[in-house]
Enzyme design. Sequence first.
Site, PDB file in Angstrom:
ATOM      1  CG  ASP A  60      -1.950  -1.115   1.172  1.00 45.90           C
ATOM      2  OD1 ASP A  60      -2.427  -1.454   0.079  1.00 45.90           O
ATOM      3  OD2 ASP A  60      -2.266  -1.661   2.247  1.00 45.90           O
ATOM      4  CD  GLU A 112      -5.434  -2.901   4.732  1.00 51.58           C
ATOM      5  OE1 GLU A 112      -5.027  -1.726   4.859  1.00 51.58           O
ATOM      6  OE2 GLU A 112      -4.719  -3.839   4.337  1.00 51.58           O
TER       7      GLU A 112
END
Length: 264
Positions: free
Chosen positions: A43, A146
């Site tokens: 990420d 997430e």
Amino acid sequence: MIDIRFSESELNRRRDHITAFIADRVDAAGADGAVLGLSGGIDSTLTAYLAVEALGPENVHGLVLPARVSGDENMSDAERVATDLEISHDVIEIEPIVDSLLSAYPDAEGDHVAVGNSRARVRAVLNYLVANHENRLVLGTGNRSEAAVGYFTKYGDGAVDCHPIGNLYKAQVRQLARHVGVPEDLAAKTPTAELWADQTDEEELGISYDTLDSILVTHVDGPLSVAATARELEVDRETVEQVREMYERSEHKRSVPPAPESSN
């Protein structure tokens, strides 16, 4: 599982859209660039690549913020990303700061969740210390999967000025990372927040990212019921309900803290 990968043309559109978003946010704020934490994970790596594309390497500052529980390989990968992208970066050990917090409140010693979240919040403070000093924005590195289930620390990795990849599910993060040239060993590595020793994201979540993405797409963000989603994906109904519960219980993390309504 549901295939949520982009077409080649959509990959190019997403790449252009995100880089324009980063440039626009920095310009609108009158900032001189961006700061982001580099963890060695996919990420933050993808966000760094896109930030450099949007702003130029001279306008991106990476922070590598290892803790006692950080793996040497991940920290090495984080520095490697900064070197490959030719951005300035600093390595700052955060454990002395965390230790000072525990000295002030020793009752939390041994509480791995509380201490782990403190590590994330210390990193946020350092991100903003550098960003304020250099007149830069703090870029978030969180993804849609997430965020939907609250798998981030409130006022920790959630404390940022914008979320460039916040609309990408985890599978799409990996796909776009490969598209922009992130090395395969980084694109494919096992995700971990490293807030405590031997942590992996999927183990803590209790579900694989492929399953999580599919449930989010079809049920939480999509039209199917719990039962229909379970049938469509061939997963247990309890798994779908688990994701739904994580989504609902973490709503406070995605919202501005509430205040009482004005009284007349």
